[in-house]
Design a protein around this motif. Sequence first.
Motif, short mmCIF file in Angstrom:
data_model
loop_
_atom_site.label_atom_id
_atom_site.label_comp_id
_atom_site.label_asym_id
_atom_site.label_seq_id
_atom_site.Cartn_x
_atom_site.Cartn_y
_atom_site.Cartn_z
N PHE A 280 1.00 -1.07 -0.20
CA PHE A 280 0.09 -0.16 -0.07
C PHE A 280 0.98 1.06 0.01
O PHE A 280 0.33 2.25 -0.62
N ALA A 281 1.87 1.28 0.80
CA ALA A 281 2.52 2.55 1.05
C ALA A 281 3.34 2.69 -0.52
O ALA A 281 3.60 3.88 -0.73
N ASN A 282 3.86 1.70 -1.08
CA ASN A 282 4.55 2.01 -2.45
C ASN A 282 3.43 2.43 -3.54
O ASN A 282 3.97 3.38 -4.11
N ASP A 283 2.27 2.04 -3.41
CA ASP A 283 1.35 2.38 -4.35
C ASP A 283 1.16 3.95 -3.85
O ASP A 283 0.93 4.79 -4.94
N TRP A 284 0.63 4.36 -2.69
CA TRP A 284 0.82 5.66 -2.05
C TRP A 284 2.01 6.51 -2.38
O TRP A 284 1.71 7.65 -3.03
N LEU A 285 3.06 6.08 -2.36
CA LEU A 285 4.24 6.73 -2.74
C LEU A 285 4.24 7.01 -4.21
O LEU A 285 4.79 8.32 -4.80
N ASP A 286 3.94 6.02 -4.92
CA ASP A 286 3.99 6.14 -6.62
C ASP A 286 2.85 7.22 -6.81
O ASP A 286 3.05 7.86 -8.06
N ALA A 287 1.74 7.57 -6.09
CA ALA A 287 0.72 8.36 -6.60
C ALA A 287 1.11 9.90 -5.82
O ALA A 287 0.40 10.59 -6.38
N PRO A 301 1.72 17.71 9.59
CA PRO A 301 3.12 17.08 9.72
C PRO A 301 3.22 15.96 10.75
O PRO A 301 3.83 15.23 10.76
N GLY A 302 2.19 16.21 11.71
CA GLY A 302 1.98 15.22 12.75
C GLY A 302 1.09 13.90 12.46
O GLY A 302 0.89 13.23 13.22
N THR A 303 0.70 14.00 11.28
CA THR A 303 -0.25 12.87 10.90
C THR A 303 0.41 11.58 10.83
O THR A 303 1.52 11.44 10.28
N ARG A 304 -0.02 10.42 11.42
CA ARG A 304 0.71 9.17 11.72
C ARG A 304 0.38 8.10 10.49
O ARG A 304 1.23 7.41 10.19
N ALA A 305 -0.84 8.38 10.02
CA ALA A 305 -1.46 7.19 8.92
C ALA A 305 -1.73 7.96 7.71
O ALA A 305 -2.00 9.02 7.49
N ILE A 306 -1.34 6.90 6.67
CA ILE A 306 -1.50 7.18 5.27
C ILE A 306 -2.55 6.58 4.70
O ILE A 306 -3.08 7.09 3.48
N GLY A 307 -3.34 5.74 5.39
CA GLY A 307 -4.47 5.02 4.75
C GLY A 307 -4.86 3.55 5.38
O GLY A 307 -4.30 3.54 6.60
N THR A 308 -5.41 2.78 4.58
CA THR A 308 -5.60 1.53 5.36
C THR A 308 -5.27 0.46 4.42
O THR A 308 -5.67 0.60 2.85
N ALA A 309 -4.89 -0.79 4.51
CA ALA A 309 -4.67 -1.87 3.56
C ALA A 309 -5.41 -3.12 4.09
O ALA A 309 -5.57 -3.37 5.36
N GLU A 310 -5.74 -3.88 2.91
CA GLU A 310 -6.52 -5.05 3.28
C GLU A 310 -5.64 -6.25 3.22
O GLU A 310 -4.98 -6.55 2.18
N PHE A 311 -5.77 -7.39 3.97
CA PHE A 311 -4.99 -8.50 3.86
C PHE A 311 -5.71 -9.66 4.53
O PHE A 311 -6.80 -9.49 5.20
N GLU A 312 -5.26 -11.00 4.17
CA GLU A 312 -5.87 -12.11 4.78
C GLU A 312 -5.19 -12.34 6.07
O GLU A 312 -4.08 -12.71 6.11
N TRP A 313 -6.10 -12.41 7.14
CA TRP A 313 -5.28 -12.81 8.47
C TRP A 313 -6.18 -13.98 9.06
O TRP A 313 -7.26 -13.95 9.70
N ARG A 314 -5.72 -15.27 9.21
CA ARG A 314 -6.27 -16.54 9.94
C ARG A 314 -7.72 -16.64 9.34
O ARG A 314 -8.63 -16.58 10.41
N GLY A 315 -8.20 -16.45 7.99
CA GLY A 315 -9.37 -16.85 7.61
C GLY A 315 -10.13 -15.40 7.55
O GLY A 315 -11.22 -15.68 6.99
N HIS A 316 -9.63 -14.50 7.92
CA HIS A 316 -10.49 -13.09 7.84
C HIS A 316 -9.82 -12.16 6.82
O HIS A 316 -8.37 -12.15 6.67
#
Length: 380
Positions: A280-287, A301-316
């Motif tokens: 996700f970060a690499n796509d965000w940086l490319d954009a 400048p104090g913001t900590r997050a750039i977005g959210t990413a989806e993935f599979e974790w233990r069946g979810h």
Amino acid sequence: MTPYRLFGMPGSLYTAKARSYLIKQRIDFEETIPADPDWPDITKAIGRWIIPVLVAPTGEIIQDGTAIIDHIEDTGLARASAYPETPVHRAVSLLFELFGGEGLLRPAMHYRWDFDETNIDFLRTDFVAALMPGATGEVREAVFGAASGRMRKAKAAFGVSPETAPTIQASYETFLALLNAHFAKHPYLLGGRPAIGDYGLIAPLYPHLARDPFPAMIMKTRFFHVWRWVERMNAAQALLDGLWPDQSLIAADGIPETLVAVMRYVADEYMPELSAHVAFANDWLDAHPDLIAGTNGLPDPGTRAIGTAEFEWRGHAIRTVVMPYRFFLMQRVQAAIADAGDAMVALLADAGLSALPTLVTHRQVERAGNLEVWGANRRG
């Protein structure tokens, strides 16, 4: 000489990392809370409301647990360095620093905020005591409501939901069982004294999971050796209990099978999330090709997050918040892996972590002025 001042909260995950280190190094420090009159000026100086913050006797302000540890190391005040001299030990310990602070957020948030019947009175009193001591009635409820509301929202951002809750509990108990087996034989991760990985793990395992009432009973009644390690990490003494003849690390840069088993858990538990976040970060940086090096690329400048990413974790299929800070910690692990050479390559393969050195963001994450910023584009 004026002692160091540590600004934090008893129930704060990241404060626990810095506090444990300062205790173990026997640093002269006083701990204070965000209700301290000096806190508004400190937040102004660092550009955001965030703990822990260490104020040095010189007046220097250091924010972030890792930065606090490195400050003490760099000043020569450490009694026993958090960073092992042997290369494999160093790389493994840095891996657990990353996993402790970033990979255990789901159980930390779930066990704190999803068991109100047991936890809520304790949490209300604890939070208000740190944020507005002496508040009563509607003010007390408003203070806690605002703080807990933010944290409950953050809980969802780390993948905690009614659907994932049973899996989080099963996963966490698996982790405790593996760690308990290791601490039954070794008082700390790498032998007779704590290293940076221990300080990373104490971050969630003390304030959330050994201090909040509901998870504390799980740890104390079923995973004694983990609980005893938590006690050791909050005491200036080694408290070896006769488990280890001295305070040295495991000989010959060795990693016992009990710890390799925990590393395999890290691979299963955390690699899918970390991989998704890097992608996700690499796509965000490319954009954001015009992003200026030395900034976070965002309006605040104090913001900590750039977005959210989806993935599979233990069946979810879950979605979690992407924060560049964890790439900063990941880079430290990768640098240590490179220094450790073939022995570490073999260990990573055994643990299912061979992909870890390949997770590279298109820009390195740096810290400047107590903030996370992007470095130059690695791809030119």
